[in-house]
Design a protein around this motif. Structure first.
Motif: not given
Lengths: 181, 389
Positions: A99-126
């Motif tokens: 959101p406006a005025g906030a600053e994204p962290s350059p590092v993050s925790w990660v997850g592997s989530c499945i997209n139900p549209d193609d059934g594949k797992a993707y790497l997500i940076a939170y």
């Protein structure tokens, strides 16, 4: 059956992140944490029963079976399988935008989530958005493949506002990084 | 009436009330002794007290007497602070972080020291950094003899700050790559759990601290051990539990020995949940503080819920009481409301303290499971109790 490789997740994320930042000192410090990890390779699970339990990114968890791909302001949006915090999409930001005025962290925790549209797992940076009081909208706490602080890149409780001008937590984004390898 | 006139009238009324308060007022009877404001004191910490952190982004650690259900006081703490006891009972320690301009400015990390009897600030011990996360007992521990404090840091490299409580000063930072979840280890300094599934043991006093790793004994990614495990000072022993409900016991020392794990589900007559296939539903431990041990009786209290694997933060709908000696579930207590944190007081008549994400607390008799007290607004964070000497 593939196992979760926390080191590989962190490495993939770091490589993609490295080209987009000048925070060398922070990277160097993060490097200590991630580079040290290969000295302790993921152990072969010694439990005789481990072969029966599928903890892999492809495992259809309760979250994966009910996830959707149309509304990113809901906790069951597919990328949010391991998010913990307020959704930035509900706080004036977007799924990968602070959101406006906030600053994204350059590092993050990660997850592997499945997209139900193609059934594949993707790497997500939170990636946390930082520098404002906590947004009280759309609080979620999903825990697929989420672990404890001794595996920090897979823990969703830590305030990840490292390298930002303020460590105040505002909300969380879910940035699509790549297909899970 | 115009706004300005309204404000003027309100101000006059307030002044009149103040005047009555200061001179006693004509309506006060002659035989009523006027009161003065004063400040109460506390006893040193007692085994039947529970210390409840406010929870995520909430300041303060509230003290409750589990016998009466009444609040005794509150220790100052910033949000995301970690609380610990001086084992001698003289001080409460708070590991915390503040900024000079509230939400910005100069960051200050410190262990703040309060007297236990008046809860007044005694000193601040500054240190370089600390992890910002909260909800963990293991990010700030005090050595059994009370002389040392160990503060976990992630910046985002992993390290531990060493605090000398006798000299009231920060001593040094020890790099601790790949490990967290600190455990007191009076033989050498402290131990920690690591991402390779080992336990690291750190010899603190050496000129160059040494770190020795046990053989890996758990999977940090496939069946992690919960933080917020229980350390028994008298037995020099740590009881830990994994996501699938495996119970581990570690005898602390220069070279800790870790027992073969056993399953809480098996102890209750069910199949080991570690054997469940994907989609299988089973009883699992869960919550943010999922277990507690009553040291005198050797009973382990675990928040359990029905669910699938990766539901490890789900609040418990039952408490399973496990006899650690016989490795059997001796009792199951059904909860009226799910709970996310559990702790048990360490006296001869133990009480279970529970709270939920809304901060509502419940006190149960640990022997009978009977509800003794409900406490609204107790705090939504980690619960601490005094450990026996």
């Amino acid at each position: 059956m593939k196992k979760i490789d926390a080191d590989a997740l962190g490495e993939t994320l770091l490589r993609r992140f490295a080209g987009r930042t000048s925070r060398r000192s922070l990277l160097s410090r993060l490097g200590i944490a991630l580079v040290a990890a290969p000295a302790f390779p993921l152990l072969p699970v010694s439990r005789a029963n481990a072969a029966k339990a599928d903890r892999s990114p492809e495992a259809k968890t309760a979250f994966a079976r009910t996830a959707q791909t149309t509304d990113d302001t809901q906790c069951n949006y597919w990328r949010y399988c391991a998010i913990d915090g307020a959704l930035c999409t509900c706080c004036g930001g977007g799924v990968h935008s602070c959101p406006a005025g906030a600053e994204p962290s350059p590092v993050s925790w990660v997850g592997s989530c499945i997209n139900p549209d193609d059934g594949k797992a993707y790497l997500i940076a939170y990636r946390d958005c930082c520098g404002k009081p906590m947004c009280s909208q759309c609080g979620c706490d999903n825990t697929d493949r989420e672990t404890q602080i001794y595996t920090p890149q897979l823990n969703n409780d830590i305030i990840w506002c490292f390298g930002t001008s303020s460590m105040q937590y505002h909300c969380s984004t879910a940035v699509l990084v790549s297909a899970a390898q | 009436m115009k706004l300005a006139e309204t404000r003027l009238l309100a101000s006059c009324a307030a002044l009149a009330l103040l005047a009555i308060a200061s001179i006693g007022g004509p309506a006060v009877a002659q035989d009523v002794e006027s009161e003065t404001s004063d400040v109460l004191k506390l006893e040193p910490p007692r085994p039947e007290w529970a210390f409840v952190d406010g929870g995520f982004m909430v300041d303060g650690t509230a003290i409750f007497d589990t016998k009466t259900g009444k609040m005794k006081g509150m220790v100052n703490s910033s949000h995301l602070a970690d609380f610990a006891f001086d084992p001698a009972g003289k001080y409460y320690y708070v590991s915390e972080t503040i900024w000079s301009k509230g939400n910005r400015g100069t960051r200050q990390d410190m262990v703040t020291v309060y007297y236990t009897v008046d809860l007044k600030l005694q000193t601040e011990i500054f240190m370089p950094d600390r992890i910002l996360v909260g909800e963990r007992k293991q990010n700030f521990i005090v050595s059994d003899d009370g002389k040392w404090g160990f503060v976990y840091n992630l910046s985002p490299a992993s390290s531990v700050n060493v605090i000398d409580f006798a000299k009231r000063k920060f001593v040094k930072t020890i790099e601790l790559p790949g490990c967290a979840a600190l455990i007191p280890n009076s033989a050498v300094g402290f131990s920690a759990l690591c991402s390779d599934g080992s336990m690291a043991t750190v010899t603190v006093a050496a000129a160059k601290p040494t770190i020795a790793h046990s053989a890996p004994f758990f999977s940090a990614t496939e069946d992690p051990i919960f933080e917020n495990f229980a350390y028994d000072k008298a037995k020099q022993e740590t009881v830990m539990m994994s996501y699938t409900g495996l119970i581990y016991t570690a005898k602390m020392g220069a070279t800790p020995t870790i027992s073969a794990p056993w399953s809480i589900q098996t102890a209750a007559g069910y199949a080991n949940a570690g054997q469940t296939k994907p989609l299988d539903v089973a009883w699992y431990p869960g919550g943010r503080q999922p277990m507690a041990v009553h040291r005198l009786s050797g009973k382990l209290y675990v928040l359990m819920h029905m669910g699938e694997y990766w539901s490890h933060k789900a609040p418990g709908t039952e408490i399973w009481v496990v006899d650690l000696a016989s490795k059997k579930v001796a009792k199951r207590i059904v909860l009226h409301e799910p709970a996310g944190h559990i702790e048990v007081t360490q006296g001869k008549e133990p009480k279970i303290f529970l709270n939920d994400e809304h901060g509502n607390g419940v006190v149960l008799d640990a022997e009978t499971g009977k509800e003794d007290h409900k406490i609204e607004g107790a705090g939504a964070g980690v619960i601490h109790v005094l450990s026996p000497a």
